[in-house]
Design an enzyme around this catalytic site. Sequence first.
Site, PDB file in Angstrom:
ATOM      1  N   CYS A  44       0.851  -1.191   0.000  1.00  0.00           N
ATOM      2  CA  CYS A  44       0.000   0.000   0.000  1.00  0.00           C
ATOM      3  C   CYS A  44       0.890   1.245   0.000  1.00  0.00           C
ATOM      4  O   CYS A  44       1.998   1.239   0.521  1.00  0.00           O
ATOM      5  CB  CYS A  44      -0.905   0.002   1.233  1.00  0.00           C
ATOM      6  SG  CYS A  44      -2.080   1.379   1.255  1.00  0.00           S
ATOM      7  N   ASP A  46       0.451   3.759   1.688  1.00  0.00           N
ATOM      8  CA  ASP A  46       0.426   4.308   3.055  1.00  0.00           C
ATOM      9  C   ASP A  46       1.850   4.581   3.568  1.00  0.00           C
ATOM     10  O   ASP A  46       2.701   3.691   3.548  1.00  0.00           O
ATOM     11  CB  ASP A  46      -0.290   3.295   3.979  1.00  0.00           C
ATOM     12  CG  ASP A  46      -0.645   3.913   5.316  1.00  0.00           C
ATOM     13  OD1 ASP A  46       0.266   4.414   6.006  1.00  0.00           O
ATOM     14  OD2 ASP A  46      -1.836   3.883   5.685  1.00  0.00           O
ATOM     15  N   ARG A  48       3.022   4.745   6.348  1.00  0.00           N
ATOM     16  CA  ARG A  48       3.442   4.006   7.547  1.00  0.00           C
ATOM     17  C   ARG A  48       3.933   2.595   7.237  1.00  0.00           C
ATOM     18  O   ARG A  48       4.234   1.840   8.158  1.00  0.00           O
ATOM     19  CB  ARG A  48       2.257   3.944   8.536  1.00  0.00           C
ATOM     20  CG  ARG A  48       1.807   5.321   9.010  1.00  0.00           C
ATOM     21  CD  ARG A  48       0.445   5.258   9.668  1.00  0.00           C
ATOM     22  NE  ARG A  48      -0.608   4.885   8.713  1.00  0.00           N
ATOM     23  CZ  ARG A  48      -1.898   4.779   9.042  1.00  0.00           C
ATOM     24  NH1 ARG A  48      -2.282   5.011  10.284  1.00  0.00           N
ATOM     25  NH2 ARG A  48      -2.789   4.436   8.129  1.00  0.00           N
ATOM     26  N   HIS A 100      -2.001  -4.170   4.836  1.00  0.00           N
ATOM     27  CA  HIS A 100      -1.783  -3.766   6.230  1.00  0.00           C
ATOM     28  C   HIS A 100      -3.114  -3.562   6.918  1.00  0.00           C
ATOM     29  O   HIS A 100      -4.071  -3.076   6.316  1.00  0.00           O
ATOM     30  CB  HIS A 100      -0.907  -2.513   6.317  1.00  0.00           C
ATOM     31  CG  HIS A 100      -1.550  -1.256   5.804  1.00  0.00           C
ATOM     32  ND1 HIS A 100      -2.120  -0.313   6.633  1.00  0.00           N
ATOM     33  CD2 HIS A 100      -1.755  -0.803   4.549  1.00  0.00           C
ATOM     34  CE1 HIS A 100      -2.624   0.673   5.911  1.00  0.00           C
ATOM     35  NE2 HIS A 100      -2.427   0.401   4.631  1.00  0.00           N
ATOM     36  N   CYS A 103      -5.997  -0.422   6.901  1.00  0.00           N
ATOM     37  CA  CYS A 103      -5.857   0.226   5.590  1.00  0.00           C
ATOM     38  C   CYS A 103      -7.096   1.071   5.275  1.00  0.00           C
ATOM     39  O   CYS A 103      -8.227   0.573   5.285  1.00  0.00           O
ATOM     40  CB  CYS A 103      -5.648  -0.827   4.498  1.00  0.00           C
ATOM     41  SG  CYS A 103      -5.378  -0.097   2.866  1.00  0.00           S
TER      42      CYS A 103
HETATM   43 CO    CO Z   1      -3.449   1.116   3.032  1.00  0.00          CO
END
Ligand code: CO
Length: 220
Positions: A44, A46, A48, A100, A103
């Site tokens: 992803c 993302d 993080r 993750h 998400c």
């Molecule tokens: Co995500």
Amino acid sequence: MTTASIDELFAHNQEWAARMERDRPGFFTGLLAQQKPRYMWIGCSDSRVPANQITGLEPGEVFVHRNIANVVVPTDLNCLSTIQYAVDQLKVEHLMVVGHYGCGGVLAALQDARIGLADNWIRHVKDVRDKHSELLEGLDLQWRHDALCELNAIEQVLNIAHSTVMQDAWARGQKVQLHGWCYSLTNGLITNLHMTVPDVAGLEEAHRQAVAEVASRVRK
Ligand code: CO
């Protein structure tokens, strides 16, 4: 949480490059000759979930593709050409889809939330939701969200396995294993979803078992 300015990013970069060269002389010039990663990571976008840091891999060790909710669509030329280059040219040995927990893209799919242009992209995650509606039914939101994050990673592995790139690679006897993982933002740990596919023959059984494991986790 620190909020670094652009100037600080350049300062950090210079410090990092100097430290690397001091601690390991020739690190950068060694990588110049070629990249020969054993791994490809599809994760992803993302912020993080940084592939290298999570797995302790260095520059040169992992080939990365990231998008919202780590989706692999057979008509996505961007993702597919990355996979093809990794498999055919770089000869990666392992290809992992890493979802993750928590998400946002998966949650939007679960709740039919409108977030923008990505709604159309997230439609692919809704397909996963609909495919597994029986499994997800009746769970409270947290469990449903976790389970869909896992199922989404598993289904994207299936999509890679069905791609012409993987079908051709396996047909010519190339050793490439696919994996489905899910990363926890809460503790930094990766869960192996056991969607581990060594070849085309192992695909259906791996998928069946991985989905059954998701079901058994949520029914605890
Ligand atoms: Co995500």
